[in-house]
Design an enzyme around this catalytic site. Structure first.
Site, PDB file in Angstrom:
ATOM      1  N   PRO A  12      57.633  64.263  58.879  1.00  0.00           N
ATOM      2  CA  PRO A  12      56.545  64.978  58.554  1.00  0.00           C
ATOM      3  C   PRO A  12      55.835  65.351  59.933  1.00  0.00           C
ATOM      4  CG  PRO A  12      56.151  62.504  58.697  1.00  0.00           C
ATOM      5  CD  PRO A  12      57.580  62.769  58.647  1.00  0.00           C
ATOM      6  N   ASN A  13      55.462  66.593  59.538  1.00  0.00           N
ATOM      7  CA  ASN A  13      54.299  67.277  60.368  1.00  0.00           C
ATOM      8  C   ASN A  13      55.430  68.188  61.352  1.00  0.00           C
ATOM      9  OD1 ASN A  13      51.768  66.616  59.203  1.00  0.00           O
ATOM     10  ND2 ASN A  13      52.181  64.865  60.258  1.00  0.00           N
ATOM     11  N   ARG A  20      50.941  72.599  66.238  1.00  0.00           N
ATOM     12  CA  ARG A  20      50.534  71.276  66.321  1.00  0.00           C
ATOM     13  C   ARG A  20      50.210  70.871  67.600  1.00  0.00           C
ATOM     14  NH1 ARG A  20      54.161  66.167  64.712  1.00  0.00           N
ATOM     15  NH2 ARG A  20      52.617  64.755  64.587  1.00  0.00           N
ATOM     16  N   TYR A  25      53.346  68.786  72.070  1.00  0.00           N
ATOM     17  CA  TYR A  25      54.502  68.822  71.393  1.00  0.00           C
ATOM     18  C   TYR A  25      55.293  70.099  71.863  1.00  0.00           C
ATOM     19  CZ  TYR A  25      53.343  64.974  68.645  1.00  0.00           C
ATOM     20  OH  TYR A  25      53.077  63.658  68.092  1.00  0.00           O
ATOM     21  N   ASN A  76      64.419  62.474  63.914  1.00  0.00           N
ATOM     22  CA  ASN A  76      62.982  62.356  64.371  1.00  0.00           C
ATOM     23  C   ASN A  76      62.119  62.251  63.039  1.00  0.00           C
ATOM     24  OD1 ASN A  76      60.304  62.513  65.379  1.00  0.00           O
ATOM     25  ND2 ASN A  76      60.721  64.533  66.594  1.00  0.00           N
ATOM     26  N   ALA A  79      55.857  60.226  62.043  1.00  0.00           N
ATOM     27  CA  ALA A  79      55.084  59.183  61.842  1.00  0.00           C
ATOM     28  C   ALA A  79      55.789  57.901  61.091  1.00  0.00           C
ATOM     29  CB  ALA A  79      53.655  59.621  61.368  1.00  0.00           C
ATOM     30  N   GLU A 100      67.814  58.073  67.414  1.00  0.00           N
ATOM     31  CA  GLU A 100      66.626  58.469  67.271  1.00  0.00           C
ATOM     32  C   GLU A 100      66.046  59.367  68.179  1.00  0.00           C
ATOM     33  OE1 GLU A 100      64.301  54.729  67.116  1.00  0.00           O
ATOM     34  OE2 GLU A 100      62.460  55.847  67.210  1.00  0.00           O
ATOM     35  N   HIS A 102      62.567  61.626  69.727  1.00  0.00           N
ATOM     36  CA  HIS A 102      61.095  61.894  69.718  1.00  0.00           C
ATOM     37  C   HIS A 102      60.832  63.051  70.810  1.00  0.00           C
ATOM     38  CE1 HIS A 102      60.102  59.071  66.954  1.00  0.00           C
ATOM     39  NE2 HIS A 102      60.776  57.779  67.660  1.00  0.00           N
ATOM     40  N   ARG A 109      51.919  56.611  74.728  1.00  0.00           N
ATOM     41  CA  ARG A 109      50.882  57.049  73.879  1.00  0.00           C
ATOM     42  C   ARG A 109      50.216  55.835  73.148  1.00  0.00           C
ATOM     43  NH1 ARG A 109      52.915  61.698  70.247  1.00  0.00           N
ATOM     44  NH2 ARG A 109      50.697  61.990  70.064  1.00  0.00           N
TER      45      ARG A 109
HETATM   46  C1  DQA Z   1      57.022  62.079  67.386  1.00  0.00           C
HETATM   47  C2  DQA Z   1      56.316  60.921  67.759  1.00  0.00           C
HETATM   48  C3  DQA Z   1      55.392  60.331  66.647  1.00  0.00           C
HETATM   49  O1  DQA Z   1      54.777  59.512  66.878  1.00  0.00           O
HETATM   50  C4  DQA Z   1      54.501  61.423  65.697  1.00  0.00           C
HETATM   51  O2  DQA Z   1      54.023  60.851  64.709  1.00  0.00           O
HETATM   52  C5  DQA Z   1      55.296  62.660  65.429  1.00  0.00           C
HETATM   53  C6  DQA Z   1      56.156  63.111  66.540  1.00  0.00           C
HETATM   54  C7  DQA Z   1      57.405  62.942  68.536  1.00  0.00           C
HETATM   55  O3  DQA Z   1      58.442  63.732  68.282  1.00  0.00           O
HETATM   56  O4  DQA Z   1      57.122  62.513  69.658  1.00  0.00           O
HETATM   57  O5  DQA Z   1      54.931  63.162  64.143  1.00  0.00           O
HETATM   58  O6  DQA Z   1      58.111  61.599  66.567  1.00  0.00           O
END
Ligand code: DQA
Length: 146
Positions: A12-13, A20, A25, A76, A79, A100, A102, A109
């Site tokens: 998501p996102n 964003r 990011y 990835n 959230a 995994e 990120h 954070r």
């Molecule tokens: C994320 C880190 C997560 O905490 C966050 O909710 C994201 C992006 C990252 O790529 O740094 O959406 O996965």
């Protein structure tokens, strides 16, 4: 011989990359990131199947499907990393190596980002290096599926 197919799944996102919170990011879009993954994968003799979803259930369905069609998963989960037992269970059921990723350093954070439901079942975790993390994950995946 066909290249091993790797599911590169963003949650998501992550479709909002570039717009964003660019200070966290970066300015690269998801299309930029996916194009880099496809190119890097090809150099490693892999095929990157890049997908994104904002819907947890859709991600579960794709992970389940990967069991028979793919050789590994780079994830990835955004959230959902911090909330989703369903993704954890689906990854276990896939019986595929999972890496995994990120973009940000989740440990630098907010404390709610420090726990991951994915990490305990992942072959490894890469965070904090922006889109380079996907490159590194593909390199590690090439070794996993060799
Ligand atoms: C994320 C880190 C997560 O905490 C966050 O909710 C994201 C992006 C990252 O790529 O740094 O959406 O996965």
């Amino acid at each position: 011989m066909n290249a091993a197919k790797i599911l590169v799944l963003n949650g998501p996102n992550l479709n909002m990359l570039g717009l964003r919170e660019p200070e966290i990011y970066g300015r690269e879009t998801l299309d930029d990131l996916n194009a880099k993954c496809v190119e890097k994968a090809a150099k490693l003799g892999l095929e990157a199947d890049c997908r994104q979803s904002n819907i947890e259930g859709e991600m579960v369905t794709w992970i389940q499907g990967a069991r028979t069609s793919h050789k590994g998963i780079i994830l990835n989960a955004g959230a959902y990393t911090h909330t989703s037992v369903a993704l954890h269970d689906a990854l276990l059921a896939s019986e595929l190596p999972v890496i995994e990723v990120h973009l940000s350093n989740i440990f630098g954070r907010e404390s709610f980002r420090h726990h991951s439901y994915i990490s305990p079942i992942a072959a490894g975790v890469i965070c904090g290096f922006g889109s380079l993390g996907y490159d590194l994950a593909l390199e590690a995946m090439a070794k996993q599926v060799a």
